[in-house]
Design an enzyme around this catalytic site. Structure first.
Site, PDB file in Angstrom:
ATOM      1  N   ALA A 190       9.337 -22.110 -34.547  1.00  0.00           N
ATOM      2  CA  ALA A 190       9.939 -22.513 -35.882  1.00  0.00           C
ATOM      3  C   ALA A 190       8.913 -23.260 -36.628  1.00  0.00           C
ATOM      4  O   ALA A 190       9.174 -23.442 -38.012  1.00  0.00           O
ATOM      5  CB  ALA A 190      11.223 -23.396 -35.810  1.00  0.00           C
ATOM      6  N   SER A 201       8.076 -21.087 -27.782  1.00  0.00           N
ATOM      7  CA  SER A 201       9.285 -21.886 -27.829  1.00  0.00           C
ATOM      8  C   SER A 201       9.831 -21.867 -29.162  1.00  0.00           C
ATOM      9  O   SER A 201       9.192 -21.814 -30.122  1.00  0.00           O
ATOM     10  CB  SER A 201       9.175 -23.015 -27.064  1.00  0.00           C
ATOM     11  N   LYS A 202      11.249 -21.906 -29.266  1.00  0.00           N
ATOM     12  CA  LYS A 202      11.910 -21.842 -30.494  1.00  0.00           C
ATOM     13  C   LYS A 202      11.114 -23.143 -31.297  1.00  0.00           C
ATOM     14  O   LYS A 202      10.864 -22.866 -32.551  1.00  0.00           O
ATOM     15  CB  LYS A 202      13.422 -22.582 -30.214  1.00  0.00           C
ATOM     16  N   ARG A 203      10.776 -24.233 -30.714  1.00  0.00           N
ATOM     17  CA  ARG A 203      10.360 -25.493 -31.524  1.00  0.00           C
ATOM     18  C   ARG A 203       8.663 -24.837 -32.117  1.00  0.00           C
ATOM     19  O   ARG A 203       8.524 -24.978 -33.101  1.00  0.00           O
ATOM     20  CB  ARG A 203      10.076 -26.637 -30.390  1.00  0.00           C
TER      21      ARG A 203
END
Ligand code: GLU
Length: 468
Positions: A251, A246-248
């Site tokens: 990142a 996921s983006k989270r």
């Protein structure tokens, strides 16, 4: 080439912009290669694939090397940088050109687009090269790329992958791919093969996103007459529900986990467990991993990243670690200048407090926050003093007296004193400990009063209680 004497594997990250996901995935690949080498008593090499000058950055290389050091994954030979090996690639490109394995192709993108129109109306920017320059004899004064002459008298390339088993790639799906661009820069498939062959890599253990490159690389090995390594393509890390990270998660780089208080030991254990299993066991020390690691138990399905589980594992590691070691790590990973920030406490006091708090924390960051709070107990507000019940005020006074006149202070003595004190007055510990905890630690929830007093020591405890 003669038989390779030993297991030699390499970790070959590209220090490009997507290092965030790459970093976590990279650590995963680095770990598996390192374990594979250590288990076999072989060598683990590191190669920085920084030929893509537009996207490679030195700071990403620094982060990769720093992360390897932090994870204690040391390379057994000097680190190799592809950017310093252009002469070697040029030499082998010329050699293969001279042998007829490569040829000059003068077709421009535009020409290929036009020729492909009838075949592929999709408008893709990649065109299956039709081989127009394959047999060209002239050498016009125009820019050219070097293409690989894919044999057309065979059907398939067959690769025995140590994890996936037999992989079969029809040659009809592979066009004459580019080996050297028109600006002279070599392509990934070529540099990787040249380096793996010259570095005598015995096993190419990498992400399964590279399966697609493997038949092209096999063709280059064959054309150069180099011994093939064994291939093992590992699963990539996926997000929690099996989707892409996921983006989270994406990142978050390893640096962020480190600053957030994840321990290298826990992260490595977690990442290994993500793609490999030894029964149901979760916590396995590095030494034991080296001992029992085998590719046999590596899963081929994408491994699902679960932060909550990493956090749990981190807590398990944290609670058993040496206090002085943790102190040094807080200074290094979480809070540079930490020691100065808690200079009101001596090393032994901090170590003692760490031992009290480490099992309550999931991360090193949380532990550092407790220690900061313990070192900087805020002045009590007036209303807190006023609100103290008479029974609490008496308890503070009496405890102060008792502390001043008792040497040495031990946990048992303090506990005994407090128990007798409440028993004689027919009250409970809970009636008096709130303000004591608050004065000693800055918080009303804390380990036992006796533990705290022993850690802080007599003088510091008396000074803090006096403020009440
Ligand atoms: N540099 C490639 C990457 O970071 C790895 C190449 C390989 O392992 O063959 O994905």
């Amino acid at each position: 080439m003669t038989q390779r004497p030993e297991v030699r594997v390499r970790f070959a990250p590209s220090p490009t912009g997507n290092f965030h996901i790459g970093n976590l995935r990279n650590s995963f690949k680095a770990l598996f290669n390192w374990l594979f080498a250590r288990h076999a008593g072989g060598r683990f090499l590191v190669r920085i694939e920084d030929t893509d000058l537009a996207r490679s950055r030195e700071e990403f290389t620094a982060i990769i090397l720093d992360t390897l050091a932090w994870c204690n994954l040391s390379a057994d030979e000097p680190i190799c940088f592809q950017s310093q090996r252009s002469d070697i690639y040029a030499f082998w490109a010329n050699e293969l050109l001279a042998r007829g394995a490569l040829y000059r192709c003068y077709c421009t993108q535009e020409e290929m687009r036009q020729r492909a129109r009838g075949v592929s109306p999709s408008g893709d920017e990649y065109f299956f090269y039709d081989g127009l320059c394959r047999d060209r004899k002239d050498q016009p004064d125009k820019p050219f790329v070097l293409r690989f002459r894919v044999p057309r008298d065979r059907h398939d390339i067959v690769v025995e992958d140590l994890l996936h088993g037999t992989l079969r790639f029809p040659l009809s799906a592979i066009d004459d791919f580019v080996i050297v661009r028109s600006d002279g820069s070599p392509m990934y498939n070529f540099t990787v093969v040249v380096d793996d062959a010259l570095m005598q890599i015995s096993h190419v253990l990498r992400g399964d996103d590279h399966i697609i490159n493997t038949p092209r690389q096999v063709l280059i090995y064959e054309a150069a007459g180099w011994q093939l390594p064994q291939f093992a393509h590992m699963p990539l890390i996926l997000g929690k529900d099996g989707a892409k990270l996921s983006k989270r998660d994406a990142a978050t780089s390893v640096i962020d986990y480190r600053r957030g208080g994840i321990l290298a030991e826990a992260l490595c254990n977690y990442l290994v467990r993500l793609g490999w299993a030894s029964g149901d066991r979760e916590i396995i020390s590095r030494d034991e991993l080296v001992h029992i690691f085998s590719l046999k138990n590596v899963g081929v399905k994408g491994a699902q990243f679960d932060y909550a589980k990493l956090l749990w594992m981190n807590g398990v590691y944290l609670k058993d670690m040496d206090a002085h070691d943790l102190m040094a790590r807080i200074e290094r990973d979480i809070m540079p200048g930490f020691r100065q920030k808690v200079e009101s406490l001596r090393d032994e006091q901090i170590a003692c407090l760490i031992r009290l708090y480490q099992s309550r924390c999931k991360t090193l960051y949380e532990l550092a926050t407790y220690l900061m709070q313990l070192a900087h107990v805020p002045e009590l507000e007036d209303h807190e003093r006023v609100q103290m019940a008479p029974v609490q005020q008496d308890a503070v006074q009496e405890l102060l007296h008792w502390l001043a006149s008792t040497t040495p202070l031990t946990i048992d003595l303090i506990k005994q004193y407090l128990q007798t004190y409440v028993a004689e007055r027919n009250i409970t510990l809970a009636d008096i400990t709130g303000p004591l905890r608050r004065a000693l630690t800055g918080s009303t929830s804390a380990p036992s009063i006796a533990d705290i007093i022993v850690c802080l020591g007599k003088e510091e405890s008396i000074a803090r209680l006096r403020k009440l």
